[in-house]
Design an enzyme around this catalytic site. Structure first.
Site, mmCIF file in Angstrom:
data_model
loop_
_atom_site.group_PDB
_atom_site.id
_atom_site.type_symbol
_atom_site.label_atom_id
_atom_site.label_comp_id
_atom_site.label_asym_id
_atom_site.label_seq_id
_atom_site.Cartn_x
_atom_site.Cartn_y
_atom_site.Cartn_z
ATOM 1 N N LYS A 150 0.841 -1.214 0.000
ATOM 2 C CA LYS A 150 0.000 0.000 0.000
ATOM 3 C C LYS A 150 0.869 1.256 0.000
ATOM 4 O O LYS A 150 0.644 2.181 -0.773
ATOM 5 C CB LYS A 150 -0.905 -0.017 1.239
ATOM 6 C CG LYS A 150 -1.594 1.307 1.520
ATOM 7 C CD LYS A 150 -2.503 1.237 2.718
ATOM 8 C CE LYS A 150 -1.864 1.586 4.033
ATOM 9 N NZ LYS A 150 -1.513 2.998 4.217
ATOM 10 N N ASN A 151 1.864 1.280 0.882
ATOM 11 C CA ASN A 151 2.649 2.510 1.024
ATOM 12 C C ASN A 151 3.620 2.743 -0.128
ATOM 13 O O ASN A 151 4.269 3.779 -0.190
ATOM 14 C CB ASN A 151 3.408 2.517 2.357
ATOM 15 C CG ASN A 151 2.456 2.720 3.529
ATOM 16 O OD1 ASN A 151 1.275 2.985 3.325
ATOM 17 N ND2 ASN A 151 2.968 2.597 4.740
ATOM 18 N N ASP A 173 4.574 0.771 12.015
ATOM 19 C CA ASP A 173 3.375 0.115 11.476
ATOM 20 C C ASP A 173 3.260 -1.350 11.900
ATOM 21 O O ASP A 173 2.269 -2.009 11.595
ATOM 22 C CB ASP A 173 3.353 0.200 9.940
ATOM 23 C CG ASP A 173 2.969 1.596 9.462
ATOM 24 O OD1 ASP A 173 2.611 2.434 10.306
ATOM 25 O OD2 ASP A 173 3.032 1.836 8.239
ATOM 26 N N CYS A 181 -5.199 12.142 13.356
ATOM 27 C CA CYS A 181 -5.929 10.889 13.282
ATOM 28 C C CYS A 181 -5.670 10.125 14.563
ATOM 29 O O CYS A 181 -5.031 10.636 15.478
ATOM 30 C CB CYS A 181 -5.513 10.090 12.051
ATOM 31 S SG CYS A 181 -3.827 9.532 12.129
ATOM 32 N N ASP A 206 4.271 20.215 8.446
ATOM 33 C CA ASP A 206 5.174 21.372 8.398
ATOM 34 C C ASP A 206 6.424 21.135 7.529
ATOM 35 O O ASP A 206 6.876 22.030 6.819
ATOM 36 C CB ASP A 206 5.593 21.772 9.825
ATOM 37 C CG ASP A 206 6.167 20.595 10.603
ATOM 38 O OD1 ASP A 206 5.504 19.541 10.645
ATOM 39 O OD2 ASP A 206 7.280 20.713 11.147
ATOM 40 N N ARG A 229 -0.023 14.191 13.189
ATOM 41 C CA ARG A 229 0.466 14.104 11.812
ATOM 42 C C ARG A 229 0.541 15.470 11.125
ATOM 43 O O ARG A 229 -0.142 15.726 10.133
ATOM 44 C CB ARG A 229 -0.397 13.136 11.008
ATOM 45 C CG ARG A 229 -0.522 11.791 11.688
ATOM 46 C CD ARG A 229 -1.095 10.745 10.791
ATOM 47 N NE ARG A 229 -0.107 10.128 9.947
ATOM 48 C CZ ARG A 229 -0.273 8.957 9.351
ATOM 49 N NH1 ARG A 229 -1.366 8.295 9.486
ATOM 50 N NH2 ARG A 229 0.667 8.458 8.583
ATOM 51 N N ARG A 268 -8.412 -0.867 4.814
ATOM 52 C CA ARG A 268 -7.565 0.142 4.162
ATOM 53 C C ARG A 268 -6.170 -0.404 3.858
ATOM 54 O O ARG A 268 -5.501 0.092 2.968
ATOM 55 C CB ARG A 268 -7.428 1.376 5.053
ATOM 56 C CG ARG A 268 -8.743 2.116 5.184
ATOM 57 C CD ARG A 268 -8.609 3.294 6.088
ATOM 58 N NE ARG A 268 -7.656 4.238 5.516
ATOM 59 C CZ ARG A 268 -7.511 5.477 5.918
ATOM 60 N NH1 ARG A 268 -8.254 5.935 6.887
ATOM 61 N NH2 ARG A 268 -6.641 6.267 5.363
HETATM 62 C C1 UD1 Z 1 4.252 6.945 6.273
HETATM 63 C C2 UD1 Z 1 3.390 5.727 6.088
HETATM 64 C C3 UD1 Z 1 2.853 5.252 7.434
HETATM 65 C C4 UD1 Z 1 4.011 5.026 8.403
HETATM 66 C C5 UD1 Z 1 4.911 6.244 8.465
HETATM 67 C C6 UD1 Z 1 6.167 6.024 9.300
HETATM 68 C C7 UD1 Z 1 2.470 6.039 3.866
HETATM 69 C C8 UD1 Z 1 1.267 6.287 3.032
HETATM 70 N N1 UD1 Z 1 2.280 6.060 5.203
HETATM 71 O O1 UD1 Z 1 3.408 7.968 6.822
HETATM 72 O O2 UD1 Z 1 2.139 4.039 7.223
HETATM 73 O O3 UD1 Z 1 3.488 4.788 9.688
HETATM 74 O O4 UD1 Z 1 5.329 6.628 7.151
HETATM 75 O O5 UD1 Z 1 6.871 4.942 8.835
HETATM 76 O O6 UD1 Z 1 3.545 5.767 3.364
HETATM 77 N N2 UD1 Z 1 6.000 14.650 10.829
HETATM 78 C C9 UD1 Z 1 6.058 15.980 11.196
HETATM 79 N N3 UD1 Z 1 5.953 16.915 10.215
HETATM 80 C C10 UD1 Z 1 5.839 16.604 8.902
HETATM 81 C C11 UD1 Z 1 5.793 15.242 8.529
HETATM 82 C C12 UD1 Z 1 5.877 14.282 9.516
HETATM 83 O O7 UD1 Z 1 6.172 16.307 12.368
HETATM 84 O O8 UD1 Z 1 5.769 17.512 8.059
HETATM 85 C C13 UD1 Z 1 6.101 13.611 11.884
HETATM 86 C C14 UD1 Z 1 4.844 12.743 11.984
HETATM 87 O O9 UD1 Z 1 3.854 13.357 12.764
HETATM 88 C C15 UD1 Z 1 5.398 11.486 12.604
HETATM 89 C C16 UD1 Z 1 6.792 11.386 11.983
HETATM 90 O O10 UD1 Z 1 7.113 12.685 11.518
HETATM 91 O O11 UD1 Z 1 5.517 11.663 13.991
HETATM 92 C C17 UD1 Z 1 6.900 10.402 10.848
HETATM 93 O O12 UD1 Z 1 5.954 10.721 9.867
HETATM 94 P P1 UD1 Z 1 6.152 10.379 8.312
HETATM 95 O O13 UD1 Z 1 7.395 9.601 8.120
HETATM 96 O O14 UD1 Z 1 5.982 11.625 7.552
HETATM 97 O O15 UD1 Z 1 4.923 9.434 8.063
HETATM 98 P P2 UD1 Z 1 3.900 9.479 6.852
HETATM 99 O O16 UD1 Z 1 4.623 9.779 5.586
HETATM 100 O O17 UD1 Z 1 2.714 10.300 7.218
#
Ligand code: UD1
Length: 421
Positions: A22-23, A308, A116, A124, A121, A400
């Site tokens: 999925k990811n 995950d 969520c 920034d 999430r 999902r």
């Molecule tokens: C992706 C995966 C999700 C997985 C996660 C971490 C997809 C569709 N989803 O989510 O299944 O759990 O990676 O392996 O691929 N953060 C910030 N600011 C930002 C972006 C992220 O603070 O702008 C924080 C998030 O809140 C979280 C951490 O960084 O605490 C990691 O998030 P991120 O790696 O971005 O996860 P996703 O891409 O949302």
């Protein structure tokens, strides 16, 4: 609304073929927006999130055909740069489409994704990076995000944290930027490498995925026919292995990339499972007897133990002998599902970012509710290893990320069925 009914106690035994990730498919679908030709994706999982992404692409003007595990996308004629609010809200990770739409259309309008069940999430890092590339971001306070850029400029970006989504967004935005973009402290997940593979097939000069530094040289246009096979889902693989271990079973999984699940297998071996890797993507798991606790495991970005898989491993540890500690470092609110595990008789206390799991001899079936995807998978694992009947509601969350999970589990001997209502 469906529910899953599980009569626990059957040992899982047999073979499960692991579907595409999925990811990986979600960012690759976003990347197809860059191609004015036809993109063909193979090994796509049939999941609700994939459908949502295809609906978003359709709203932007793409046409698609989805037959079995093959999706063909024609993004030759985009007619909109606005992502409908309903679709953006349905899938928080729709934010990974931002960079691609911006690169292709010069603007994008999307509703701001909320928090969520597993955490706030924020986005920034995505925003800051796009601004560094010359984009103008507007409207965050009104719940909508308008990002415009007549031309993006390649630059050096240092991420504060190796965010998966931010890395993907920047890679896609950088494709049509002027000059070179360098991402430092980039996420190293296999899904980023898969995105790079797809981009390379489209002719993009991108390198470094899988390391902490990714470089993308901007280009003018893409129009080609590209065929790409999505990598196997390492989290689905890990989930089935954990389910087999929890039931004292023996399982063979096929179509898997052993290295991608290295940290998961490491934990399974440490608690006493026998795991073997064979050529051709085959991994076997045997459960020789009572499994033992894991003193400490911390989730962290790849190649660390994946967040995950945290709920599934906690669920498995709840019946291992001894006390385990699991520390969640990626998402701040990812232990909510443990309240449901308590209903089945698990002994888990959560203190801040740590869960302390005291192994119990048996779990007992109960009525529980899934409130997020991986938390839902943890409930299935617990239900399979519990005595008596477990009824799980909130199955839409599980759908999902798992393709017809009850059918896969039935084939290996689980007594699980889906009932409507
Ligand atoms: C992706 C995966 C999700 C997985 C996660 C971490 C997809 C569709 N989803 O989510 O299944 O759990 O990676 O392996 O691929 N953060 C910030 N600011 C930002 C972006 C992220 O603070 O702008 C924080 C998030 O809140 C979280 C951490 O960084 O605490 C990691 O998030 P991120 O790696 O971005 O996860 P996703 O891409 O949302």
């Amino acid at each position: 609304m469906s529910n899953l009914i599980i009569a626990g106690g059957s040992r899982l035994s047999g073979i499960i073929e692991i579907p595409g990730a999925k990811n990986a498919v979600l960012p690759v679908l976003a990347a197809t927006l860059l191609n004015k030709g036809t993109s063909i994706l193979e090994n796509c999982p049939e999941l609700d999130d994939v459908l949502t992404m295809l609906e978003i692409l359709t709203a932007l003007g793409c046409k698609y055909k989805w037959e079995g595990n093959r999706i063909e996308i024609d993004a030759s004629n985009l007619t909109s740069s606005e992502i409908p609010e309903l679709l953006a809200k349905r899938m928080r990770s729709s934010i990974i489409i931002l960079g691609a739409v911006l690169a292709r259309c010069g603007e994008v309008l999307v509703s701001y994704p909320g928090g969520c069940e597993i955490g706030m999430r924020p986005i920034d890092m995505h925003i800051k990076a796009l601004e560094q590339m010359g984009a103008v971001v507007d409207g965050i306070n009104q719940g909508m995000l308008k990002v415009t850029a007549s031309k993006l400029q390649g630059c050096e970006i240092l991420l504060d944290y190796p965010s998966v989504g931010a890395t993907e967004n920047i890679m896609l935005a950088a494709t049509f930027a002027e000059g070179e973009t360098i991402i430092r402290n980039a996420a190293k997940e296999p899904e980023i490498e898969d995105l790079q593979e797809f981009m390379k097939k489209m002719g993009v000069k991108v390198s470094g995925a899988g390391t902490g530094v990714i470089k993308i040289k901007g280009m003018k246009d893409i129009k080609c026919e590209v065929v790409h096979r999505i990598i196997p889902d390492r989290i689905v693989a890990g989930t089935y292995l954990a389910a087999a271990a929890a039931t004292g079973g023996n399982l063979v999984i096929t179509g898997v990339e052993y290295d991608h699940i290295g940290s998961i297998i490491y934990c399974l071996k440490r608690i006493g499972c026998i795991v073997k890797n064979y050529q051709g993507g085959v991994v076997t798991l045997e459960t020789p007897g009572k499994l033992k606790a894991l003193d400490l495991i911390r989730t962290s970005p790849y190649p660390g133990f994946p967040t995950d898989m945290q709920p599934q491993i906690v669920s498995l540890l709840s019946k291992c002998s001894g006390t385990s500690v699991v520390v969640e470092t990626v998402f701040e609110n990812r232990f909510r599902y443990t309240e449901q595990l308590l209903k089945l008789g698990a002994d888990i206390s959560v203190q801040g970012r740590a869960a302390i799991i005291r192994g119990v001899d048996k779990l007992k079936g109960a009525e529980v509710e899934a409130r997020d995807l991986r938390g839902g998978a943890a409930l299935i694992i617990a239900g399979l290893s519990a005595e008596g009947e477990t009824k799980i509601s909130g199955v839409n969350y599980i759908d999902r990320g798992y393709e017809r999970i009850e059918e896969a589990l039935q084939k290996v001997g689980a007594n699980i069925r889906r009932v409507e209502g």
